[in-house]
Enzyme design. Structure first.
Site, PDB file in Angstrom:
ATOM      1  N   ARG A 124       0.691  -1.307   0.191  1.00  0.00           N
ATOM      2  CA  ARG A 124       0.114   0.049  -0.034  1.00  0.00           C
ATOM      3  C   ARG A 124       0.818   1.467  -0.101  1.00  0.00           C
ATOM      4  O   ARG A 124       0.389   2.246   0.594  1.00  0.00           O
ATOM      5  CB  ARG A 124      -0.885  -0.079   1.092  1.00  0.00           C
ATOM      6  CG  ARG A 124      -2.056  -1.282   1.196  1.00  0.00           C
ATOM      7  CD  ARG A 124      -3.141  -1.075   2.046  1.00  0.00           C
ATOM      8  NE  ARG A 124      -4.049  -1.805   2.031  1.00  0.00           N
ATOM      9  CZ  ARG A 124      -4.005  -2.893   2.649  1.00  0.00           C
ATOM     10  NH1 ARG A 124      -2.989  -3.084   3.626  1.00  0.00           N
ATOM     11  NH2 ARG A 124      -4.793  -4.242   2.631  1.00  0.00           N
ATOM     12  N   LYS A 180       2.355  11.146 -11.862  1.00  0.00           N
ATOM     13  CA  LYS A 180       1.413  10.155 -12.649  1.00  0.00           C
ATOM     14  C   LYS A 180       2.413   9.023 -12.892  1.00  0.00           C
ATOM     15  O   LYS A 180       3.301   8.930 -13.346  1.00  0.00           O
ATOM     16  CB  LYS A 180       1.296  10.707 -13.929  1.00  0.00           C
ATOM     17  CG  LYS A 180      -0.062  11.757 -14.023  1.00  0.00           C
ATOM     18  CD  LYS A 180      -0.262  11.979 -15.459  1.00  0.00           C
ATOM     19  CE  LYS A 180      -1.473  13.058 -15.492  1.00  0.00           C
ATOM     20  NZ  LYS A 180      -1.760  13.462 -16.838  1.00  0.00           N
ATOM     21  N   GLU A 230       8.753  18.216 -26.335  1.00  0.00           N
ATOM     22  CA  GLU A 230       8.082  18.175 -25.078  1.00  0.00           C
ATOM     23  C   GLU A 230       8.406  19.609 -24.277  1.00  0.00           C
ATOM     24  O   GLU A 230       7.893  20.157 -23.617  1.00  0.00           O
ATOM     25  CB  GLU A 230       8.240  17.033 -23.972  1.00  0.00           C
ATOM     26  CG  GLU A 230       7.425  15.916 -24.291  1.00  0.00           C
ATOM     27  CD  GLU A 230       5.740  15.884 -24.022  1.00  0.00           C
ATOM     28  OE1 GLU A 230       5.527  16.713 -23.412  1.00  0.00           O
ATOM     29  OE2 GLU A 230       5.298  14.889 -24.385  1.00  0.00           O
ATOM     30  N   LYS A 234       6.310  22.625 -14.597  1.00  0.00           N
ATOM     31  CA  LYS A 234       5.636  21.162 -14.231  1.00  0.00           C
ATOM     32  C   LYS A 234       5.283  21.413 -12.612  1.00  0.00           C
ATOM     33  O   LYS A 234       4.212  21.045 -12.448  1.00  0.00           O
ATOM     34  CB  LYS A 234       6.284  20.300 -14.776  1.00  0.00           C
ATOM     35  CG  LYS A 234       5.443  18.903 -14.352  1.00  0.00           C
ATOM     36  CD  LYS A 234       5.254  17.864 -15.453  1.00  0.00           C
ATOM     37  CE  LYS A 234       4.213  16.917 -15.152  1.00  0.00           C
ATOM     38  NZ  LYS A 234       4.260  15.531 -15.802  1.00  0.00           N
ATOM     39  N   GLU A 270      -5.233  16.775 -12.087  1.00  0.00           N
ATOM     40  CA  GLU A 270      -5.700  16.984 -13.619  1.00  0.00           C
ATOM     41  C   GLU A 270      -7.262  17.222 -13.386  1.00  0.00           C
ATOM     42  O   GLU A 270      -7.767  16.880 -14.370  1.00  0.00           O
ATOM     43  CB  GLU A 270      -5.272  15.784 -14.327  1.00  0.00           C
ATOM     44  CG  GLU A 270      -5.339  16.426 -15.781  1.00  0.00           C
ATOM     45  CD  GLU A 270      -4.646  15.480 -16.866  1.00  0.00           C
ATOM     46  OE1 GLU A 270      -3.488  14.848 -16.457  1.00  0.00           O
ATOM     47  OE2 GLU A 270      -5.616  15.111 -17.813  1.00  0.00           O
ATOM     48  N   ARG A 322      -3.849  21.497 -14.895  1.00  0.00           N
ATOM     49  CA  ARG A 322      -2.993  20.483 -15.333  1.00  0.00           C
ATOM     50  C   ARG A 322      -3.080  20.025 -16.505  1.00  0.00           C
ATOM     51  O   ARG A 322      -2.369  19.345 -17.483  1.00  0.00           O
ATOM     52  CB  ARG A 322      -2.997  19.242 -14.234  1.00  0.00           C
ATOM     53  CG  ARG A 322      -1.787  18.221 -14.594  1.00  0.00           C
ATOM     54  CD  ARG A 322      -1.285  17.318 -13.475  1.00  0.00           C
ATOM     55  NE  ARG A 322      -0.332  16.309 -13.864  1.00  0.00           N
ATOM     56  CZ  ARG A 322       0.271  15.676 -13.032  1.00  0.00           C
ATOM     57  NH1 ARG A 322       0.134  15.645 -12.009  1.00  0.00           N
ATOM     58  NH2 ARG A 322       1.244  14.881 -13.496  1.00  0.00           N
ATOM     59  N   ASN A 372      -1.542  18.793 -21.570  1.00  0.00           N
ATOM     60  CA  ASN A 372      -1.915  17.676 -22.690  1.00  0.00           C
ATOM     61  C   ASN A 372      -1.833  18.573 -23.976  1.00  0.00           C
ATOM     62  O   ASN A 372      -2.598  18.002 -25.090  1.00  0.00           O
ATOM     63  CB  ASN A 372      -3.332  17.379 -22.323  1.00  0.00           C
ATOM     64  CG  ASN A 372      -3.020  16.340 -21.134  1.00  0.00           C
ATOM     65  OD1 ASN A 372      -2.183  15.387 -20.821  1.00  0.00           O
ATOM     66  ND2 ASN A 372      -4.305  16.246 -20.286  1.00  0.00           N
ATOM     67  N   HIS A 376      -1.611  16.630 -27.319  1.00  0.00           N
ATOM     68  CA  HIS A 376      -1.648  15.301 -27.037  1.00  0.00           C
ATOM     69  C   HIS A 376      -3.078  14.880 -27.400  1.00  0.00           C
ATOM     70  O   HIS A 376      -3.066  13.417 -27.601  1.00  0.00           O
ATOM     71  CB  HIS A 376      -1.849  15.158 -25.627  1.00  0.00           C
ATOM     72  CG  HIS A 376      -0.179  15.080 -24.843  1.00  0.00           C
ATOM     73  ND1 HIS A 376       0.588  16.145 -25.001  1.00  0.00           N
ATOM     74  CD2 HIS A 376       0.391  14.257 -24.225  1.00  0.00           C
ATOM     75  CE1 HIS A 376       1.614  16.154 -24.450  1.00  0.00           C
ATOM     76  NE2 HIS A 376       1.783  14.703 -23.865  1.00  0.00           N
ATOM     77  N   HIS A 388      -1.665  11.773 -29.010  1.00  0.00           N
ATOM     78  CA  HIS A 388      -2.054  10.228 -28.527  1.00  0.00           C
ATOM     79  C   HIS A 388      -2.669   9.478 -29.819  1.00  0.00           C
ATOM     80  O   HIS A 388      -2.623   8.274 -29.892  1.00  0.00           O
ATOM     81  CB  HIS A 388      -3.087  10.326 -27.448  1.00  0.00           C
ATOM     82  CG  HIS A 388      -2.305  10.651 -26.027  1.00  0.00           C
ATOM     83  ND1 HIS A 388      -2.862  11.176 -24.921  1.00  0.00           N
ATOM     84  CD2 HIS A 388      -0.987  10.318 -25.957  1.00  0.00           C
ATOM     85  CE1 HIS A 388      -1.932  10.991 -23.924  1.00  0.00           C
ATOM     86  NE2 HIS A 388      -0.728  10.770 -24.532  1.00  0.00           N
ATOM     87  N   HIS A 441       6.915   9.095 -28.480  1.00  0.00           N
ATOM     88  CA  HIS A 441       5.884  10.112 -27.864  1.00  0.00           C
ATOM     89  C   HIS A 441       6.162  11.493 -28.292  1.00  0.00           C
ATOM     90  O   HIS A 441       5.004  12.172 -28.533  1.00  0.00           O
ATOM     91  CB  HIS A 441       5.813   9.770 -26.315  1.00  0.00           C
ATOM     92  CG  HIS A 441       5.214  10.817 -25.652  1.00  0.00           C
ATOM     93  ND1 HIS A 441       3.498  10.463 -25.602  1.00  0.00           N
ATOM     94  CD2 HIS A 441       5.151  11.634 -24.781  1.00  0.00           C
ATOM     95  CE1 HIS A 441       2.925  11.333 -25.062  1.00  0.00           C
ATOM     96  NE2 HIS A 441       3.952  12.082 -24.506  1.00  0.00           N
TER      97      HIS A 441
END
Ligand code: NAD
Ligand code: GLY
Length: 364
Positions: free
Chosen positions: A121, A143, A185, A227, A237, A241, A245, A248, A252, A265
């Site tokens: 945990r 993330k 990026e 960031k 997000e 946040r 993206n 993206h 994506h 990417h």
């Protein structure tokens, strides 16, 4: 050495950026862990270049180091790899004080972060990112996660590291295409948040591409500051946040439509940023001079793999299935101007198709 703080109450942590920082890895880690044993998790490529140095420095600081290698590449970002790590940790009787250290690119960082979030945990972990993309993006903000056979990054958790340790020297061994992928990026941060930084990047591309250490430290630090600021305000997000993206939505989709094999990417995000700039223009935000400025910056980083083989309907289909859609809406981060974003959705498919045609024309 530059220090950037991510402010999240008792989960706050530092991002340290500098040349030859791995030399100090022992004391930096020692100060932040309670147990005497750490698990260094990497892949063979990265470990062969940088692993032994980290092990030596950690041991010199009095830590017992167990190292574990996972397979290289996006294909290893799976629950299977996660399970293998759990098995190893259990066999080695790793306890709640045992810290994990992720040494590698975004794949290693995302996998190790997810293991850290879930093993017993939650155990502490430290990010030692070694690609430009992971230094400016994936190692910061918590993330973590893995891919599912039905989609990328579908399983994960928000779980913050105790430290991000960025040694800019590790970039000297990175392949040019990987470095370039990270640079797209980098450019994203200027476009969404800081026009002055965008201009700095445009004026310094040559020195950045030569991997001049001082310039790299400046650039990586500014990306991490942005960031850190964004994720400190909106960790999960819910709102701000989402600006990260930018590029993206098409990006994506391009990755998914080519089964994650055609593009790095950052390259897919580069196409997505060109598309988002055009859409911003069509919606009356950016003037055509700004769009040209953005395109010039993207193309001056280097050539992108062609995208002409990817038909628009496949992209649209992928956009409709993306996890970032909101109910049935495809969400876009657009630019009101360079350095300032606006979130929009509900575009006609014909408009998106026209925009993609424009992107293809310009990138030929
Ligand atoms: P990667 O981790 O696969 O690294 C790219 C390649 O470079 C690999 O082959 C790796 O072994 C090699 N490499 C790493 N460091 C090296 C070095 N110093 N010298 C030589 N080779 C080196 O890919 P990446 O681009 O770093 O990260 C991509 C991943 O990051 C994707 O899975 C993406 O989903 C994820 N990501 C996560 C976030 C987040 O917020 N968590 C953000 C962006 C991307
Ligand atoms: N890479 C996008 C984010 O961290 O939110």
């Amino acid at each position: 050495m530059n220090t950037v703080r991510v402010s999240l109450g008792h989960r706050s942590y530092d991002i340290l950026i500098g040349e030859d920082l791995l030399q100090d890895a022992g004391s930096l880690v020692r100060e932040r862990v309670t147990g005497g044993r750490v698990f260094l998790i990497s892949n063979l490529t990265v470990f062969e270049y940088h692993g032994q140095k980290v092990v030596d420095r950690l041991e010199a600081a009095g830590l017992e180091v167990v190292h574990l290698l996972i397979p290289d590449g996006e294909k290893s970002k799976t629950l299977h790899t996660v399970e293998n790590i759990y098995t190893y940790l259990i066999a080695q009787r790793a306890d709640r004080n045992t810290a994990l250290i992720a040494l590698g690119g975004g794949v290693t960082g995302d996998v190790v972060g997810f293991v850290a979030a879930t093993y017993l945990r939650g155990v502490p972990y430290i990010q030692v990112p070694t690609t430009l993309l992971s230094q400016v993006d994936s190692s910061v903000g918590g993330k973590t996660g893995v891919n599912h056979c039905l989609g990328k990054n579908l399983i994960g958790a928000f779980y913050q590291p105790s430290l991000v340790c960025i040694d800019t020297d590790t970039l000297s061994t990175l392949l040019p295409r990987e470095f370039q992928s990270g640079l797209y990026e980098v450019l994203k941060y200027g476009l969404i948040y800081d026009e002055v930084f965008f201009t700095y990047l445009c004026d310094n591309f040559e020195r950045i591409k030569e991997r001049d250490p001082e310039t790299l430290a400046t650039v990586i630090s500014r990306c991490c500051e942005i960031k850190a600021e964004v994720t400190s305000i909106d960790e999960k997000e819910a709102d701000l946040r989402r600006i990260l993206n930018f590029g993206h939505t098409f990006g994506h989709a391009l990755e998914a439509a080519t089964r994650y094999e055609g593009y790095k990417h950052g390259e897919a995000v580069a196409y997505g940023m060109i598309a988002a700039a055009h859409l911003s223009h069509r919606e009356g935000y950016l003037d055509s001079k700004a769009v040209q400025r953005i395109n010039r910056a993207i193309f001056s980083i280097g050539p992108l793999p062609p995208a002409s083989e990817v038909p628009f309907p496949r992209l649209l289909d992928a956009m409709k299935r993306d996890k970032k859609r909101e109910e049935d809406r495809i969400v876009f981060v657009l630019l009101e101007k360079i350095g300032k974003t606006v979130i929009r959705s509900d575009f006609q498919e014909d408009l998106l198709s026209d925009v993609w045609e424009e992107v293809l024309r310009e990138s030929q």
